[in-house]
Write an enzyme that holds these catalytic residues in place. Structure first.
Site, PDB file in Angstrom:
ATOM      1  N   GLY A  11      -7.737  -3.869 -11.052  1.00  0.00           N
ATOM      2  CA  GLY A  11      -6.711  -2.945 -11.317  1.00  0.00           C
ATOM      3  C   GLY A  11      -6.247  -2.886 -12.656  1.00  0.00           C
ATOM      4  CE1 TYR A  24     -19.970  33.573  -8.788  1.00  0.00           C
ATOM      5  CE2 TYR A  24     -22.066  34.304  -7.815  1.00  0.00           C
ATOM      6  CZ  TYR A  24     -20.682  34.539  -8.233  1.00  0.00           C
ATOM      7  OH  TYR A  24     -20.684  36.146  -8.520  1.00  0.00           O
ATOM      8  CE  LYS A  78     -25.937  32.990 -17.988  1.00  0.00           C
ATOM      9  NZ  LYS A  78     -25.818  33.790 -19.148  1.00  0.00           N
ATOM     10  CG  ASN A 117       1.547   3.346  -7.208  1.00  0.00           C
ATOM     11  OD1 ASN A 117       0.387   3.826  -7.035  1.00  0.00           O
ATOM     12  ND2 ASN A 117       1.313   1.980  -7.639  1.00  0.00           N
ATOM     13  CB  CYS A 118      -0.346   8.859  -7.573  1.00  0.00           C
ATOM     14  SG  CYS A 118      -1.398   7.252  -7.997  1.00  0.00           S
ATOM     15  CB  SER A 125      -0.893   0.092   1.335  1.00  0.00           C
ATOM     16  OG  SER A 125      -1.913   0.868   1.169  1.00  0.00           O
TER      17      SER A 125
HETATM   18  P1  FAD Z   1      -0.448  -1.678  -8.328  1.00  0.00           P
HETATM   19  O1  FAD Z   1      -0.775  -0.442  -7.607  1.00  0.00           O
HETATM   20  O2  FAD Z   1       0.806  -1.482  -9.221  1.00  0.00           O
HETATM   21  O3  FAD Z   1       0.067  -2.727  -7.398  1.00  0.00           O
HETATM   22  C1  FAD Z   1       0.418  -4.124  -7.939  1.00  0.00           C
HETATM   23  C2  FAD Z   1       1.253  -4.806  -7.030  1.00  0.00           C
HETATM   24  O4  FAD Z   1       1.279  -6.095  -7.295  1.00  0.00           O
HETATM   25  C3  FAD Z   1       2.822  -4.335  -7.054  1.00  0.00           C
HETATM   26  O5  FAD Z   1       3.147  -3.573  -5.988  1.00  0.00           O
HETATM   27  C4  FAD Z   1       3.364  -5.670  -7.602  1.00  0.00           C
HETATM   28  O6  FAD Z   1       4.761  -5.705  -6.990  1.00  0.00           O
HETATM   29  C5  FAD Z   1       2.530  -6.636  -6.890  1.00  0.00           C
HETATM   30  N1  FAD Z   1       2.646  -7.997  -7.739  1.00  0.00           N
HETATM   31  C6  FAD Z   1       2.726  -7.997  -9.082  1.00  0.00           C
HETATM   32  N2  FAD Z   1       2.536  -9.507  -9.396  1.00  0.00           N
HETATM   33  C7  FAD Z   1       2.933 -10.200  -8.254  1.00  0.00           C
HETATM   34  C8  FAD Z   1       2.914 -11.520  -7.856  1.00  0.00           C
HETATM   35  N3  FAD Z   1       2.962 -12.526  -8.788  1.00  0.00           N
HETATM   36  N4  FAD Z   1       2.776 -11.801  -6.462  1.00  0.00           N
HETATM   37  C9  FAD Z   1       2.947 -10.974  -5.607  1.00  0.00           C
HETATM   38  N5  FAD Z   1       2.768  -9.560  -5.655  1.00  0.00           N
HETATM   39  C10 FAD Z   1       2.712  -9.010  -7.282  1.00  0.00           C
HETATM   40  N6  FAD Z   1      -3.049   6.661 -11.435  1.00  0.00           N
HETATM   41  C11 FAD Z   1      -3.928   7.739 -11.163  1.00  0.00           C
HETATM   42  O7  FAD Z   1      -5.084   7.579 -11.052  1.00  0.00           O
HETATM   43  N7  FAD Z   1      -3.384   8.922 -10.867  1.00  0.00           N
HETATM   44  C12 FAD Z   1      -1.943   9.371 -10.413  1.00  0.00           C
HETATM   45  O8  FAD Z   1      -1.587  10.548 -10.450  1.00  0.00           O
HETATM   46  C13 FAD Z   1      -1.196   8.480 -10.980  1.00  0.00           C
HETATM   47  N8  FAD Z   1       0.246   8.666 -10.878  1.00  0.00           N
HETATM   48  C14 FAD Z   1       1.180   7.523 -11.104  1.00  0.00           C
HETATM   49  C15 FAD Z   1       2.494   7.695 -11.140  1.00  0.00           C
HETATM   50  C16 FAD Z   1       3.356   6.863 -11.010  1.00  0.00           C
HETATM   51  C17 FAD Z   1       4.697   7.051 -11.146  1.00  0.00           C
HETATM   52  C18 FAD Z   1       2.903   5.290 -11.701  1.00  0.00           C
HETATM   53  C19 FAD Z   1       3.719   4.245 -11.477  1.00  0.00           C
HETATM   54  C20 FAD Z   1       1.415   5.248 -11.358  1.00  0.00           C
HETATM   55  C21 FAD Z   1       0.572   6.153 -11.291  1.00  0.00           C
HETATM   56  N9  FAD Z   1      -0.734   5.861 -11.481  1.00  0.00           N
HETATM   57  C22 FAD Z   1      -1.714   7.203 -11.063  1.00  0.00           C
HETATM   58  C23 FAD Z   1      -1.255   4.629 -11.696  1.00  0.00           C
HETATM   59  C24 FAD Z   1      -1.702   4.142 -10.404  1.00  0.00           C
HETATM   60  O9  FAD Z   1      -0.727   4.000  -9.659  1.00  0.00           O
HETATM   61  C25 FAD Z   1      -2.126   2.668 -10.828  1.00  0.00           C
HETATM   62  O10 FAD Z   1      -3.186   2.680 -11.825  1.00  0.00           O
HETATM   63  C26 FAD Z   1      -2.562   1.695  -9.640  1.00  0.00           C
HETATM   64  O11 FAD Z   1      -1.668   1.739  -8.618  1.00  0.00           O
HETATM   65  C27 FAD Z   1      -3.023   0.512 -10.162  1.00  0.00           C
HETATM   66  O12 FAD Z   1      -3.258  -0.507  -9.002  1.00  0.00           O
HETATM   67  P2  FAD Z   1      -3.220  -2.013  -8.971  1.00  0.00           P
HETATM   68  O13 FAD Z   1      -3.563  -2.295  -7.522  1.00  0.00           O
HETATM   69  O14 FAD Z   1      -3.723  -2.459 -10.109  1.00  0.00           O
HETATM   70  O15 FAD Z   1      -1.712  -2.070  -9.180  1.00  0.00           O
END
Ligand code: FAD
Length: 568
Positions: free
Chosen positions: A297, A446, A454, A54-55, A51
Site C-alpha cells: 500500500g 462500438y 475508429k 477513504n476514497c 475497511s
Molecule cells: P490505508 O487505506 O490508509 O489504511 C491504513 C490503515 O492503517 C489506516 O486505517 C491506519 O489507521 C492504520 N494504521 C497505520 N498505522 C497503524 C499501526 N501502527 N497500527 C494499527 N493500524 C495502523 N485512491 C484512489 O485510487 N482513488 C481515489 O479516488 C482515492 N481517493 C482518496 C480520497 C481520500 C480523501 C483519501 C485520503 C485517499 C484516497 N485515495 C484514493 C488513496 C487510497 O485511499 C489509498 O491509496 C489507499 O487507501 C491506501 O491503502 P493502504 O492500505 O496502504 O492504507
C-alpha cells in the site's frame, strides 16, 4: 521451502498478523483466508473502523454520500462471520520485535499494551497527510482528510460555522475532489498550489484545461505560491492563509491537501530497509528486508513500470493488488507485483482527468535505462462518441511513446465523458509493453452512443503510428517559436477570422490542391487546423507533392493551453 511451508513447519497453524485494516491490509487478510482455512489471521487497526471507503470521504463532506454508514465497506463482525478473521480496532501496533517475531499492541480503549506472535507480518499502515510545521497550522478550522472522523469534523464545522469561504492548500486529486464538494455546498473556494499547475502527475498543458474549468466554476487559483503561515483573525471566526508571495486569503475553513508521507516509522524503528523516498522497501513479492515481514500500500516504495524508478504512488488499486500478492506469497504462491503506472482518475465539476504511465515532464526530468528518454507525443481531441449521435463531447488526449520502437510510455486525457475508459485501455496496453501499432489494431466496443468505429484509442494509435512510419511527422506549437517555417492554417476562412496564429496564412483544405503553387518548396510548412485532422490530410497531400510539411499536433485547440504554458 515456500513461505507457507516455513510457517507450517514453525507452528503448525500459520499466524498472520496484519497492521492496518483498510485497502491493502483488509484485502491481504481476506485473500489469505481464501487460500487457507487453517491460518490464524488477525488485523490490528489503530482507528475506529476497518475497511472504510477513504476514497468516498470528499463526497461525504459534499453530502453526495449522506449516510456515514455507506462508507463502511465491512465491519469487524462481518470479517469474523464471513472470513473468520479477527479484527482489533483502536489497536495500534507500536513496535515489532523481529528476533522474537512479536508485535507490541496498544489498546487505545483500555490503555493495555500486549504482545502477539506472528509467523508472517504484513504492514499496511498507509500514509499520512503532510502537515509541515507552519505557524498556525494547528489552529481550529485547519483540517486534513484521511479518516471518517476527519470528514465528520469537517462537516460539523461547515454546518455549525456556516462556512462560506474555504482555502484548499494543494491541487492534487484530494484537493480537487474536496473543492468540488465544498463548492457543491455553496462554499467559495481558493486553491493555493505551490506548483504552477494543479494535478501534479499530469503535464502542464493538460492541467491548463482543468484550470480554465475550475475558474469557470468559480474556484480561485493561486498557483506557483506556497503557504507561509496561518493566522487567526481578530473576529475569532476566520483565519488568514498567508502565502510566501505575501498574498492573504481570509476564510472560515482550510483543508490541507499537500500530499502524503508513507507511515514507515514502525518499519524504520524495527530496522527494516527504507527507501530514499521514505517508503518501506519491498521486492516484487512485497517482502521487506525481513523474510517474515511483508508490506503493501501507500507505505511502500514501488517501481515505476515505465521508467523503472522507485516511487510513491498512493492509490487504492495498487494497495489492493499488493495486499493480494502478499497473501499469495505468504501462502506459497509465486505472485509478483508488476510495478505501478500511476493510473488515476479524478473528476472536478463536469470534467474528468485521467492519466496512466509516465508524464512528459517526468521523462524530461528522468532517464529510462540510464539514457535520456527518446520520446514523441501527439495530441487529439476526438468526440467521446460518434459526432452524429446527440451529446458527443470532446476529449483531449495526449499520448507519449518511445520513438525507438513505438512503445507506449504514458497517456493523459481530459473531457466530460468517456475519458477514463480510454485511459484504462491504454493502461493495460502499457502494462503489457504494447506499442502504438497495437493501439491502431485494438478491437474495442462500438455503437454510436459509446464511441466511434475508429475509437479515440485507435485514432491515437494511428496518429502515433503515422509518426513512427514517417508518413505524417508532427510538430508542436513550441516548434513554431522562432522558427523560419511557414505556418499554414487549413481551416475555413470564417474559422480563421475568429482567431488564428499570428503570421499564419490561410488556405482551406478544400482549395489546397488548386492553390499549392502558392506555397514555398524551400521552406518547411507547419500545418494546423482546429484539432489536427484536416491538417493531417493537408500535410499528407503536401508531402506527396514533395513539400516539407509537418502537422501541428492537436491543432488550434491545443494552442490556447500551450500558449498559457510556454507563452508562444
Ligand atoms: P490505508 O487505506 O490508509 O489504511 C491504513 C490503515 O492503517 C489506516 O486505517 C491506519 O489507521 C492504520 N494504521 C497505520 N498505522 C497503524 C499501526 N501502527 N497500527 C494499527 N493500524 C495502523 N485512491 C484512489 O485510487 N482513488 C481515489 O479516488 C482515492 N481517493 C482518496 C480520497 C481520500 C480523501 C483519501 C485520503 C485517499 C484516497 N485515495 C484514493 C488513496 C487510497 O485511499 C489509498 O491509496 C489507499 O487507501 C491506501 O491503502 P493502504 O492500505 O496502504 O492504507
Amino acid at each position: 521451502m515456500t513461505p507457507s511451508e516455513e510457517i507450517k513447519q514453525h507452528s503448525g497453524k500459520p499466524r498472520i498478523l496484519v497492521v492496518g485494516g483498510v485497502a491493502g491490509g483488509a484485502s491481504c487478510a481476506a485473500r489469505a483466508r481464501r487460500l487457507s482455512e487453517d491460518a490464524d489471521i488477525m488485523i490490528f487497526e489503530r482507528g475506529p473502523y476497518v475497511s472504510f471507503a477513504n476514497c468516498g470521504l470528499p463526497y461525504y463532506v459534499g453530502d453526495v454520500i449522506t449516510d456515514e454508514r455507506s462508507l463502511l465497506v465491512a465491519t469487524p463482525e462481518l470479517f469474523k462471520r464471513r472470513f473468520n478473521i479477527e479484527v482489533r480496532l483502536q489497536s495500534e501496533v507500536r513496535a515489532i520485535d523481529r528476533a522474537k517475531q512479536e508485535i507490541e499492541v496498544k489498546n487505545a480503549a483500555t490503555g493495555e499494551t500486549y504482545r502477539e506472535r506472528y509467523d508472517a507480518l504484513v504492514l499496511a499502515p498507509g500514509s499520512a497527510p503532510i502537515r509541515p510545521p507552519l505557524p498556525g497550522i494547528d489552529l481550529p478550522g485547519v483540517f486534513t482528510l484521511r479518516t471518517i472522523p476527519d470528514s465528520r469534523q469537517m462537516k460539523q464545522w461547515i454546518t455549525e460555522r456556516k462556512v462560506e469561504t474555504a482555502v484548499v492548500v494543494g491541487g492534487g486529486f484530494i484537493g480537487l475532489e474536496t473543492t468540488e464538494n465544498l463548492v457543491r455546498r455553496g462554499i467559495s473556494v481558493t486553491i493555493i498550489e505551490m506548483l504552477a499547475q494543479v494535478m501534479p502527475p499530469i503535464d502542464p498543458e493538460i492541467a491548463a484545461i482543468i484550470h480554465d474549468h475550475l475558474e469557470a466554476n468559480g474556484v480561485s487559483l493561486q498557483l506557483g505560491d506556497g503557504v507561509d503561515r496561518f493566522e487567526q483573525n481578530p473576529d475569532g471566526h476566520t483565519v488568514s492563509v498567508i502565502t510566501k508571495s505575501g498574498a492573504s486569503f481570509s476564510c472560515e475553513m482550510v483543508l490541507l491537501a499537500m500530499g502524503i508521507r508513507p507511515e514507515s516509522k514502525l518499519a524504520k524503528e524495527a530496522g527494516l530497509e527504507i527507501g530514499q523516498l521514505g517508503g518501506i522497501r519491498v521486492n516484487d513479492h512485497m517482502r521487506t528486508s525481513d523474510e517474515h515481514i511483508w508490506a503493501v500500500g501507500d507505505a511502500v516504495e514501488v517501481r515505476d513500470f515505465v521508467t523503472g524508478d522507485w516511487g510513491l504512488i498512493p492509490l487504492a488499486g495498487p494497495a489492493n493488488r499488493q495486499g493480494r500478492i502478499a497473501a499469495d506469497v505468504i501462502m506459497g504462491r509465486d505472485a509478483r507485483f508488476r510495478g505501478v503506472q500511476g493510473t488515476a482518475v479524478c473528476r472536478a465539476f463536469d470534467i474528468t482527468v485521467a492519466a496512466t504511465g509516465t508524464s512528459e515532464k517526468n521523462l524530461q526530468r528522468r532517464r529510462i535505462g540510464g539514457q535520456p528518454a527518446q520520446y514523441e507525443k501527439i495530441y487529439l481531441h476526438p468526440g467521446h462518441h460518434a459526432n452524429y449521435y446527440p451529446g458527443a463531447r470532446p476529449i483531449t488526449i495526449k499520448l507519449i511513446f518511445s520513438v525507438k520502437d513505438g512503445r507506449i510510455l504514458g497517456a493523459q486525457a481530459v473531457g466530460e465523458e468517456g475519458v477514463e475508459k480510454r485511459i484504462d485501455v491504454i493502461a493495460m496496453a502499457i502494462q503489457r509493453g504494447f506499442t502504438v501499432f497495437d493501439l491502431e489494431e485494438a478491437e474495442l466496443c462500438y455503437a454510436p452512443q459509446f464511441g466511434t468505429a475508429k475509437d479515440p484509442v485507435n485514432v491515437a494509435g494511428m496518429i502515433a503510428a503515422n509518426v513512427m512510419r514517417g508518413d505524417a511527422p508532427v510538430a508542436h506549437w513550441k516548434d513554431t517559436m522562432g522558427s523560419k517555417a511557414l505556418i499554414l492554417d487549413v481551416r475555413e476562412p470564417g474559422e480563421f477570422k475568429m482567431g488564428h496564429v499570428e503570421g499564419a496564412i490561410n488556405i482551406p483544405l478544400n482549395s489546397l490542391r488548386v492553390r499549392m503553387h502558392e506555397l514555398p518548396r524551400d521552406r518547411e510548412i507547419l500545418v494546423y487546423c482546429a484539432v489536427g485532422q484536416r491538417s493531417y490530410y493537408a500535410s499528407r497531400a503536401l508531402r506527396l507533392h514533395g513539400f516539407n510539411a509537418r502537422n501541428i499536433s492537436g491543432g488550434f485547440r491545443s494552442y490556447g493551453a500551450e500558449r498559457q504554458i510556454t507563452g508562444i
